[in-house]
Design a protein around this motif. Sequence first.
Motif, mmCIF file in Angstrom:
data_model
loop_
_atom_site.group_PDB
_atom_site.id
_atom_site.type_symbol
_atom_site.label_atom_id
_atom_site.label_comp_id
_atom_site.label_asym_id
_atom_site.label_seq_id
_atom_site.Cartn_x
_atom_site.Cartn_y
_atom_site.Cartn_z
ATOM 1 N N ASP A 267 19.572 1.493 -9.660
ATOM 2 C CA ASP A 267 18.349 2.058 -10.231
ATOM 3 C C ASP A 267 18.245 1.691 -11.711
ATOM 4 N N THR A 282 13.259 4.472 -11.027
ATOM 5 C CA THR A 282 13.110 3.890 -9.687
ATOM 6 C C THR A 282 13.579 4.853 -8.602
ATOM 7 N N MET A 285 13.415 4.267 -4.675
ATOM 8 C CA MET A 285 13.424 2.837 -4.361
ATOM 9 C C MET A 285 14.868 2.489 -4.017
ATOM 10 N N TYR A 288 18.187 -3.023 -4.378
ATOM 11 C CA TYR A 288 18.473 -3.485 -5.732
ATOM 12 C C TYR A 288 17.216 -3.360 -6.595
ATOM 13 N N ASP A 289 17.351 -2.755 -7.775
ATOM 14 C CA ASP A 289 16.318 -2.782 -8.820
ATOM 15 C C ASP A 289 16.983 -3.323 -10.073
ATOM 16 N N TRP A 303 10.038 -5.347 -13.186
ATOM 17 C CA TRP A 303 11.434 -5.571 -12.761
ATOM 18 C C TRP A 303 11.448 -6.176 -11.362
ATOM 19 N N SER A 305 12.806 -6.024 -7.463
ATOM 20 C CA SER A 305 13.156 -4.922 -6.572
ATOM 21 C C SER A 305 13.254 -5.389 -5.127
ATOM 22 N N LYS A 307 13.662 -3.660 -1.119
ATOM 23 C CA LYS A 307 13.322 -2.400 -0.461
ATOM 24 C C LYS A 307 14.507 -1.727 0.219
ATOM 25 N N ASN A 316 12.904 -10.225 -2.686
ATOM 26 C CA ASN A 316 12.896 -9.750 -4.064
ATOM 27 C C ASN A 316 11.458 -9.773 -4.575
ATOM 28 N N ASN A 330 3.361 -3.187 -6.556
ATOM 29 C CA ASN A 330 4.154 -4.355 -6.154
ATOM 30 C C ASN A 330 3.272 -5.592 -6.280
#
Length: 699
Positions: A267, A282, A285, A288-289, A303, A305, A307, A316, A330
Motif C-alpha cells: 500500500d 490505497t 486495493m 501491488y501499489d 501510481w 496498481s 488488482k 499493471n 483507473n
Amino acid sequence: MNRVSILTALLLMGASAMAQKVPEKNIEKSVLTDKINNYLDKRPMTAEDLWKLGRVSTEGLSADGNTVIYGVSNYSFEENKSEKNLYTISVKGGVAQNFTTEPGGESVVEVTANNDVIYLYKGQLWTKNLKGGAATQLTNYEGGLSNVKLSPDKKHILFSQSVLITKNHSKDKYADLPKSNVYIYDNLDYRHWDTDNDGRFNHPFVATYDNGKIGEAIDLLEGQPFYSPTAPFGGAEDFAWSPDSKSVLYVCKKKAGTEYATSTNTDIYQYALGTKQTKNLTEGMMGYDTHPTFNKQGNRLAWLSMKTDGYEADKNDIILQDMATGQKVNLTGHWDETVNAFVWSNDGKKIYFVAPTRGTVQLFAIDVPANLQVRSLPNIQQLSEGQFDISGIVGETKDGLVVTSTKMTQAAEIYVYNLKSKKLNPITTVNDSKYVQFKETKVEGRFTKASDGEDLFSWVIYPPDFDPTKKYPTLLFCQGGPQSATTQGYSFRWNFQLMASQGYIIILPNRRGMPGWGTKWNEDISKDWGGQPIRDYLSAIDDLKKEPYIDHDRIGAIGASYGGYSVFMLAGMHEGRFKSFISHCGLFNMESWYGTTEELFFANYDLGGPYWDKANAKTYKDFNPIKHIDKWNTPILIFQGGKDYRVPIGQGQEAFQVAQLKGIKSRFVFLPEENHWVLSGHNAQVWQREFFGWLKETL
C-alpha cells in the motif's frame, strides 16, 4: 557511418597526430593500423567483449532540460568489480564530460533549480554544480543514508536505514555468544531472494534538513517488522514528497511472517509532518501499489496498481487520484496491456509510459482527464514503433522525451524521442566504438501457427555472415518469469548477439504467458505451466526446422528459472527433437520447490496452491518435470546458484542426481555465492565458458 567514411576519418586522425609530432613515431601508425583493421575486418563478439561494455544508467536532467546526467559502470577483470562514474552531455548529443571520478559509485538524488547536482556517495550527500568546481560533502550522518528524497523546500529529508526489530540471529539474541551463527524463526519470511532475515528491516525516516545538517529523525515504522522500501528490490521510487513539502509517501507491505510470504498487497501511505498522522491512500486495493508520483502542479497523484492479491504478474494499471477530493480513476483499466513505468508531462496534462507490445517495449501517452467525474475512457496513443525497446523514460524537455533504449544487439543508451518527427535521436554513444568492431547478427521476426491455431510470434537471431545455403546449429531459448516479455532487451548473460556470434541460430518464442499480446495471452500460463506454453515452444522450433539452413541433428534448448523448468519438461517429452539441454536455476521437483521457495504468493497463484491439495493434482503430476524422468535420455548441463532462495539449490541437485544415476551425459555447475542471477564478473566468465563449452561438446 559507412566503412569508407570511417576509414577516411581514421586516416585524417592519423595525419593529424603525425603533424603534431607525437613522440615514438611508430605508435600512431600501429594504433591507426589496428583501428583500420578492426573496422575493415570485423570479428565475432566474445564473452570478454560483453563485460568490456559500459553499462549506462540515467541519473537526471538539468533544470532547463538541456543537459543529461548519466552514469557509466565499467568492469575491471583484474579487480573483479565495476566502477561507476557520472557524466554530463548536452541533450542534443556531442562530447560527454566527466562529472565524478572518485572510486566508488555515485547516484544522483536531484538537480536543483540553479543546477547543483546533489548525489549520494558512500552513504553521504555531496553537491557539485553542473558548471564545474569542486564537490562538497553535505552530510556526515551516522550509519549512512539510502534512498534519499529531499523535500521541495529543502527543509526536510526522507531516507531509509536498517533497524533491528526482531532478534532472529543468535548474536543479537544471546549477547554472551558473539561467535555463534544461528538463526531462530517462529514463522515464514525467514529469507527472501538471497538474504536471510536477521531481524533488521529497512525503515523510512524523516528529519529536518538545513544545508547538510540533519535533525532528529523520526522512524515512520518504529518498532514494526515491515520493509520500506519494499524488499528485495525496492528503492527511492518507493518514496515521494508532496509538492507542498507537508507530507511524505512511502510504499510498504504491512504484513509479517506467513502473511508476508503469501501476499503481494503493498500500500501507499501518506505521513503528514504537521499532525504526525499516517493515512493509507490505497486501502482496499489488494495487489501491488507502487511508484507514487505527483504531477508538478501538486494536485494529482499517480501510481502503478495491480488488482489481485498474490498475483505478482497481474495487469499493471495507472491509477490517478485527485488530492483535493480523494477521487480515484483507473486510466488504463480499459486498455488490454500492462504498464512498465511512467512519468508525468511537465504541464500535467499527459502521462507518458512504456509497455510491452508485440515483441517490443514501446512508448505511449495517455491524456489526463481534467474532470475525474466524467467517466469517458482516456485516450491512449502509441508514440514509438520499431525493432527496439524503450526501456525507460527520464523526463520531458523542449526537444522531446529523454529515454533509454536497447536492442538485442545494443546495450542501453540514452536518446531523445522527438514527439513531432517520431524518431529516436541518440544522446550517448558509450559503446559505439566497441560495437563497430563486431560482425553484425541479423534479427528478424517470425510468425508460427501454434498447436491451438493462434498466431505465435518469435524473434530469430542469425550468425554473422549468415548463408542460407549452409546448415547451422540452433538453440530454442525458453524465457523465465514466467510472465516476462521476450523483447528487444539486452542481457549481459543471456546475450543473443554473443550466442549468434559463436555460430548459432537462436529462436525466442513469445509463448503463452508473455505480456504484449493482450492480458488473456499473459494470464493463460497460470496453472498451465506444462501445457500450452510448452506446446508453443515445440510449435516454434518445429516450424523453424522447415527452413533448409537448420541442422536437425544440432538443436538444443536453453533457459533459466521458468525457462529452466521448461528445459526440464522438454527433456521428458521432446521425442528426439533436441540433442542438448541447458537449464539455469530451473524448477525440477514442484513438490520440494513449493516446500522451500520463499515467495509463496507466487506458487499459490501460478500453481494453484500446495501439493497436498488434490485440486492441484495436475500441476504436481502432469506439469512436474520429475514425473517425466523415465523419458530422459539427452545430455544436460545444469547451473545452480547457492544463494538462490527463489529456486533453492535442491532443484539443481535433484535434477543432476537423476541424470547421473540414469547414465546421461550431464554436468553440474554450482555457483555458491550467486543468487538467481550471476553478478560477479569472473563467475560470469566461468558461466559463459561452461555454457559454450557444453554446446561445443554436445552440438
